[in-house]
Scaffold this active site. Structure first.
Site, mmCIF file in Angstrom:
data_model
loop_
_atom_site.group_PDB
_atom_site.id
_atom_site.type_symbol
_atom_site.label_atom_id
_atom_site.label_comp_id
_atom_site.label_asym_id
_atom_site.label_seq_id
_atom_site.Cartn_x
_atom_site.Cartn_y
_atom_site.Cartn_z
ATOM 1 N N GLU A 87 0.830 -1.207 0.000
ATOM 2 C CA GLU A 87 0.000 0.000 0.000
ATOM 3 C C GLU A 87 0.862 1.254 0.000
ATOM 4 O O GLU A 87 2.071 1.187 0.243
ATOM 5 C CB GLU A 87 -0.976 0.017 1.185
ATOM 6 C CG GLU A 87 -0.302 0.054 2.532
ATOM 7 C CD GLU A 87 -1.310 0.149 3.687
ATOM 8 O OE1 GLU A 87 -2.515 0.311 3.429
ATOM 9 O OE2 GLU A 87 -0.880 0.057 4.837
ATOM 10 N N SER B 241 3.602 6.543 9.751
ATOM 11 C CA SER B 241 4.217 6.514 11.077
ATOM 12 C C SER B 241 5.465 5.638 11.134
ATOM 13 O O SER B 241 5.884 5.057 10.142
ATOM 14 C CB SER B 241 3.189 6.039 12.094
ATOM 15 O OG SER B 241 2.754 4.756 11.755
ATOM 16 N N LYS C 48 -7.305 2.726 -1.245
ATOM 17 C CA LYS C 48 -6.997 1.476 -1.972
ATOM 18 C C LYS C 48 -7.456 1.550 -3.415
ATOM 19 O O LYS C 48 -6.819 1.007 -4.309
ATOM 20 C CB LYS C 48 -7.732 0.308 -1.302
ATOM 21 C CG LYS C 48 -6.977 -0.323 -0.161
ATOM 22 C CD LYS C 48 -7.543 -1.688 0.203
ATOM 23 C CE LYS C 48 -8.845 -1.606 0.961
ATOM 24 N NZ LYS C 48 -8.682 -1.172 2.365
ATOM 25 N N LYS D 236 -10.202 -7.764 -0.599
ATOM 26 C CA LYS D 236 -10.125 -6.677 0.389
ATOM 27 C C LYS D 236 -11.330 -5.766 0.246
ATOM 28 O O LYS D 236 -11.703 -5.409 -0.870
ATOM 29 C CB LYS D 236 -8.883 -5.810 0.136
ATOM 30 C CG LYS D 236 -7.552 -6.492 0.351
ATOM 31 C CD LYS D 236 -6.423 -5.494 0.026
ATOM 32 C CE LYS D 236 -5.088 -5.993 0.562
ATOM 33 N NZ LYS D 236 -4.029 -4.964 0.406
ATOM 34 N N GLU E 161 -12.361 2.070 3.557
ATOM 35 C CA GLU E 161 -11.122 2.352 4.279
ATOM 36 C C GLU E 161 -11.267 2.001 5.763
ATOM 37 O O GLU E 161 -12.338 2.137 6.327
ATOM 38 C CB GLU E 161 -10.767 3.837 4.145
ATOM 39 C CG GLU E 161 -10.419 4.263 2.734
ATOM 40 C CD GLU E 161 -9.204 3.537 2.170
ATOM 41 O OE1 GLU E 161 -8.206 3.376 2.889
ATOM 42 O OE2 GLU E 161 -9.255 3.120 0.990
ATOM 43 N N GLY E 162 -10.177 1.597 6.345
ATOM 44 C CA GLY E 162 -10.170 1.321 7.789
ATOM 45 C C GLY E 162 -11.035 0.129 8.151
ATOM 46 O O GLY E 162 -11.490 -0.007 9.274
ATOM 47 N N ARG F 257 8.664 -3.902 9.064
ATOM 48 C CA ARG F 257 7.740 -4.438 10.054
ATOM 49 C C ARG F 257 7.624 -5.934 9.850
ATOM 50 O O ARG F 257 7.444 -6.396 8.722
ATOM 51 C CB ARG F 257 6.366 -3.787 9.930
ATOM 52 C CG ARG F 257 6.204 -2.646 10.939
ATOM 53 C CD ARG F 257 4.860 -2.013 10.835
ATOM 54 N NE ARG F 257 4.546 -1.726 9.432
ATOM 55 C CZ ARG F 257 3.387 -1.251 9.023
ATOM 56 N NH1 ARG F 257 2.436 -1.008 9.890
ATOM 57 N NH2 ARG F 257 3.178 -0.991 7.740
#
Lengths: 516, 516
Positions: A154, A161, A342, A404, A408-409, A492
């Site tokens: 993405e 962050s 997305k 998916k 969003e979220g 990550r």
């Protein structure tokens, strides 16, 4: 090549080695601010009513191997990606068409779009726009025989962050690899460790330089009488990732000598104002701790307002609109945030129809455009018959995909063999709410060990995701770029049984990389 | 002058100002490692079984005013004090005579003295000795009319702590005074803040340089075959002040490139050895996390073994003896630790009898010796009739004194009007166990506000104690000095109702200073 390097990595640990590494990492993290505030499930509010406690951010004990070719490619393409997302944001008509389709499936998108339209109607007071982006990838490794390729998961256009903490994890693993000086023995020996350290990580410097560029481009105070200027970090209530943000704040203060304040999103309307008599609409911040002082906000850096849950009431939407109509440079604008949806990624990846990518990157050579396209995982919309539906409904092809939600979220992806049955269980009219994406296959044998924030140490199979940071400052009026840089990265690493986010039964950790 | 400056200091805080300062300090402390592990009374072991949580060290919200003349004098005298305590340590016969008197009143002193005697009998394998000292003072201000004078509270020759955290508190208050850059508003305005910041604090650099000097003076490995060398920090179990120590460790590793390990005092005998076949008696450290590695310890830095409670069994005394007989340079030796006893301070301050101070500082000019003497508070032994007993038994003169037990690590001082009755309540034969000391009077109007480690914020009248750090490396065989430096300081501020140590109902905080 392929993923054979992962077969005997990381080296096994004796109990004494594990204890040493965990203790050293715990202490290092605490000494150097690689910390988060503890979750309420770990430390109940009543134990620490003043909120003074901190704990290590979740980190891996070892850096993870990552293919050098993929890392280099991600870095090489970042300024092109910056340019691409700025160019898309400049084409408000194109964005509007895409958003139109989404408005009835997604309240959040719909609400953001309305904010944009209302400010557009009044006229934007600021044409400069700042993006602090992070493009997330996996090293797609479908088999050990094939060379890994870089595939984008993405592209983040808001609140990107972990730059602050990621730099620290890089320093942690680098220190461990060199500890003690001259005779490194913190880790058991392994060929990958020989004269190898993680690549330089300038996330803090790069992201701060982006904010400083906007601050400086804002120019002199627009207020009467003129005011000292500042950058304002807008942050969430109950933020646990404070020290990630403070790493940027420290760099801006110490290195760039720029005043920076943090303000809760819930207090924006209490402590900022736009003088109604001033057509330039400067955003004035009145620090509650210094009632006689006023600052003019050059740059509003959003570390909030990115998820539907950040808008608890109409007042939050009002605050967002208030920021948007001000003369402060927004990082990001509502429009730029929407472009991170997305659906934009999916439209860019479409192989049928117009070549949007080439249009947006019209000034870029075709080879570079091809390299950007190469990072797209195939993805399909399911709104009408076609290749997407065919793949999704066939068990053999569905196996290689993930479904998916457009929303969003949202969360709640549907994987592989579950896809055909799932689609058949919902009305066909609902299918347009989903995007089908080919699964990216990270190295299957990758393993690591993580120290969670609650002190648990867990090991096992992992999936790693590399993020690369980029910053761009452009003029939305004429599309001119004032600043375009890449620098810094994030690894990550999640336990394999965790599909999204971190959950208590597995781990989702900050990591660094060793290139191979 | 005098203490009038304290009358309107610190400036009062509105609730918003207090909240801003507390939040900013909490976050700053966490980001920069100004931390301690939480006390079990704050975070029970069952909440955090892995010990990952940390909290801010107790700190004052404001730096405290301190007279510049006293600060300058303390700095100016530190290398003389270093020399004095090295010279005393070199005169083993003199020390022995003083200790003889104490042996029947103090088991701890007696035990330490026996360790020294047993190693002396075998012959010391290392003649170099390292002192990392801290001399603690108050600004004696008996009245507002008089100029403050510097009076010594105590001289620490072992485990002189807080250098690491003190540097950070100095940086914290300096940052607050300058925040935000260009328009400082973190504190309400006050004349003392105008263009004023705390003096430079090089505690970390100075203390680390002392350890590095010893490491380098040790010379090549004495082992066969030769080994890589290291510094070993010997530390207490359940140490909460870890990050103070790690500040020195980081400086030694990063700047001096010296390997440093930390080892619990309870594990000394498990992981270190002295090869019996080697008459040089090198101390060999075998890191449990790297069984194939061995390091030779050049310098054993004790952050343990300073209090009677550090010796839980004969095994701890065995470990101390083991270190003492090794070729590692001890910081400090048993003898140097003993020289830090209260009784030495008292004997030096005696005005009747021989002038020990001048003898020990025979190479120093008489003016400097007089300045050192000027820092002594009058103190008396009570073993026989004389001035001490007279003062102690008279209520009028006792009012100005404190009675301290000779015994180390004792606590339980007797103050002022309680002294005559207390002495009359115990047999006269016991009086020799006590020292009578004239009370040092810090500025009576001093006030500050502290953020405790449990998040409580408390304000009120305070007593401040300034420590100055010094390091000295000398040869015990010929008294020659190889390194003698001063640098760095510590301000500790206690709520006035607290006489010694920190207690839960008040506060005992790290602080910094603004000179006036």
């Amino acid at each position: 090549m392929g993923d054979s390097i992962y077969a005997n990595y990381p080296p096994p640990l004796t109990p004494a080695q594990k204890q040493y590494l965990v203790t050293t990492i715990k202490d290092w993290a605490t000494q150097n601010g690689l910390l988060v505030r503890p979750a309420p499930t770990f430390v109940p509010k009543e134990t620490d009513p003043s909120g003074v406690l901190a704990t290590n951010a979740p980190v891996t004990l070892f850096p993870s191997p990552f293919p050098k070719s993929c890392f280099d490619e991600a870095k090489a393409l970042q300024t092109v990606y910056n340019q691409l997302y700025a160019a898309i944001t400049c084409n408000e008509e194109w964005v509007g068409k895409i958003m139109e389709d989404l408005i009835d499936v997604d309240d959040f998108i719909s609400h953001l779009w309305k904010v944009h339209l209302s400010v557009k109607k009044e006229g934007y007071a600021q044409s400069l726009s700042l993006g602090l982006y992070r493009s997330d990838y996996m090293a797609h490794t479908p088999s050990t025989a094939e060379k890994a390729s870089l595939k984008q998961v993405e592209f983040n256009t808001i609140s990107s962050s972990f730059g602050g903490l990621s730099s620290l994890v890089t320093a942690l693993h680098t220190d461990l690899l060199n500890s003690p000086p001259g005779n490194p023995i913190a880790y058991p020996s392994h060929p990958l460790f020989d004269s190898n350290v993680p690549p330089e990580n300038t996330a803090v410097e790069t992201l701060s330089a982006g904010l400083a560029a906007a601050h400086n481009a804002y120019g002199p105070s627009k207020a009467t009488p003129s005011l000292p200027t500042c950058i304002l970090f807008l942050v969430q209530e109950n933020e646990r990732n404070t020290f990630d943000q403070l790493a940027l704040l420290r760099q801006l203060t110490k290195f760039h000598k720029i005043p920076v304040f943090r303000l809760l999103s819930s207090e924006i309307l209490d402590h900022t104002s736009i003088p109604s008599s001033n057509p330039s609409r400067p955003l004035i911040y009145s620090p509650p701790h210094s009632p006689d002082s006023k600052f003019e906000v050059t740059t509003a850096y959003l570390r909030c307002f990115y998820a539907p849950t950040d808008y608890k009431s109409e007042r939050d939407w009002e605050a967002r609109t208030h920021l948007e109509r001000s003369a402060a440079i927004k990082c990001p604008t509502v429009l730029n945030q929407l472009v991170g949806s997305k659906i934009v990624q999916q439209v860019l990846a479409e192989t049928d129809g117009p070549d949007h990518l080439s249009s947006f990157l019209s000034g870029t050579d075709s080879n570079t455009i091809a390299r950007v396209r190469e990072t797209f995982a195939p993805q399909y919309d399911l709104s009408s018959s076609g290749r997407g539906r065919e793949i999704a409904l066939n068990l053999n092809t569905a196996m290689n995909h993930v479904l998916k939600p457009q929303r969003e979220g949202g969360g709640n992806n549907i994987y592989k063999e579950a896809i055909p049955d799932f689609l058949r269980s919902i009305p066909e009219s609902e299918w347009k709410r989903w995007i089908l994406m080919e699964l990216i296959k990270p190295p299957s044998e990758a393993k690591n060990v993580a120290l969670r924030s609650d002190g648990e140490v867990l090991g096992g199979g992992v999936i790693g995701e590399l993020g690369v940071y980029g910053t761009i400052l452009w003029d939305q009026a004429d599309g001119k770029t004032l600043h375009n840089e890449q620098g810094g990265w994030l690894m990550r690493t999640k336990a394999k049984d965790v599909n999204e986010g971190g959950v208590a039964t597995g781990f989702s950790s900050l990591d660094s990389i060793l290139l191979y």
